[in-house]
Design a protein around this motif. Structure first.
Motif, PDB file in Angstrom:
ATOM      1  N   THR A 121       0.828  -1.209   0.000  1.00 30.26           N
ATOM      2  CA  THR A 121       0.000   0.000   0.000  1.00 30.26           C
ATOM      3  C   THR A 121       0.861   1.257   0.000  1.00 30.26           C
ATOM      4  O   THR A 121       0.582   2.222  -0.721  1.00 30.26           O
ATOM      5  N   GLU A 124       2.483   1.604  -3.457  1.00 25.87           N
ATOM      6  CA  GLU A 124       1.504   2.004  -4.469  1.00 25.87           C
ATOM      7  C   GLU A 124       1.200   3.494  -4.394  1.00 25.87           C
ATOM      8  O   GLU A 124       0.972   4.145  -5.419  1.00 25.87           O
ATOM      9  N   TRP A 128       5.543   3.826  -6.710  1.00 28.40           N
ATOM     10  CA  TRP A 128       4.896   3.128  -7.818  1.00 28.40           C
ATOM     11  C   TRP A 128       4.379   4.109  -8.865  1.00 28.40           C
ATOM     12  O   TRP A 128       4.317   3.779 -10.053  1.00 28.40           O
ATOM     13  N   ARG A 132       5.479   2.791 -12.409  1.00 32.40           N
ATOM     14  CA  ARG A 132       4.460   2.051 -13.153  1.00 32.40           C
ATOM     15  C   ARG A 132       4.676   2.091 -14.661  1.00 32.40           C
ATOM     16  O   ARG A 132       4.159   1.244 -15.397  1.00 32.40           O
ATOM     17  N   LEU A 153       2.495  -5.364  -8.143  1.00 33.50           N
ATOM     18  CA  LEU A 153       1.563  -4.350  -8.623  1.00 33.50           C
ATOM     19  C   LEU A 153       1.391  -4.399 -10.135  1.00 33.50           C
ATOM     20  O   LEU A 153       0.408  -3.872 -10.670  1.00 33.50           O
ATOM     21  N   PRO A 157      -3.888  -4.045  -8.431  1.00 31.53           N
ATOM     22  CA  PRO A 157      -3.779  -3.148  -7.269  1.00 31.53           C
ATOM     23  C   PRO A 157      -3.177  -3.850  -6.063  1.00 31.53           C
ATOM     24  O   PRO A 157      -3.185  -5.082  -5.965  1.00 31.53           O
TER      25      PRO A 157
END
Length: 216
Positions: A121, A124, A128, A132, A153, A157
């Motif tokens: 978490t 993210e 991330w 990404r 990830l 999610p």
């Protein structure tokens, strides 16, 4: 069966089908598929009969509306999980177990799940967002928990604690980075969670560290 598992004589043909600049279509594509089936049979490949039968079902029924999805059994039935979702779930489950074995080997499933979910978490919500865009972990995080979270990830999610605990259920002292090799055409995949609770883990028994599994 991955592309690297195909017999040597078949791999060049697969490369031609998937990578040649001029896309192979129509009758030429069917000819390629038939050639692949013939070569698998010649080499007595374990999946040859399944592949040949599915291809035969399609080629004889195409004029009547049969599709490759139907012939090869990849069209989801009513209420069934699509194969791509089931595959992603299996990959995520294997990766979560590998993360536990690699970074939290002495923690119980409950504590490891909390640690993994919290780290995912946080990642993210921060790094991330920059990572990404990459297809592989950036060089500066290789070999770290963050690199494994990057791979996690890429599958979807950040999972919550309950999701991670379900993936870790029934894991004892062995951790894996990939699902065990099997004949996927004949084996029935086991569910990643058979309903047993992660609380059954012995809270006092440390878990031996394993060798680093191959990158997922």
């Amino acid at each position: 069966m991955g592309s690297g598992d195909w017999p040597a004589a078949v791999s060049p043909l697969l490369h031609y089908v998937t990578h040649f600049e001029a896309r192979v279509t129509g009758a030429a594509a069917i000819a390629c598929l038939r050639a692949i089936a013939a070569r698998l049979i010649e080499r007595e490949d374990v999946d040859a009969a399944w592949f040949a039968a599915a291809l035969q079902e399609y080629t004889t029924g195409a004029r009547f509306g049969s599709t490759l999805d139907d012939a090869f059994g990849v069209r989801p039935g009513r209420g069934e999980t699509p194969w791509w979702e089931a595959e992603a779930l299996a990959q995520r489950t294997a990766l979560l177990r590998a993360i536990r074995g690699r970074h939290f080997p002495t923690l119980t499933a409950r504590r490891a799940a909390e640690k993994i979910a919290a780290a995912a978490t946080r990642y993210e919500a921060a790094r991330w967002r920059r990572h990404r865009a990459y297809t592989t972990p950036p060089a500066d995080i290789l070999g770290t928990l963050t690199a494994d979270l990057f791979t996690l990830l890429r599958l979807g999610p950040a999972p919550g604690v309950s999701t991670v605990r379900a993936a870790l259920a029934n894991e004892r002292a062995r951790f894996i980075g990939h699902p065990p090799a099997s004949n996927a055409c004949n084996d029935t995949q086991d569910s990643s969670n058979n309903g047993n609770s992660a609380e059954a883990d012995d809270e006092t028994t440390p878990r031996p560290d394993d060798h680093r599994p191959a990158a997922a």
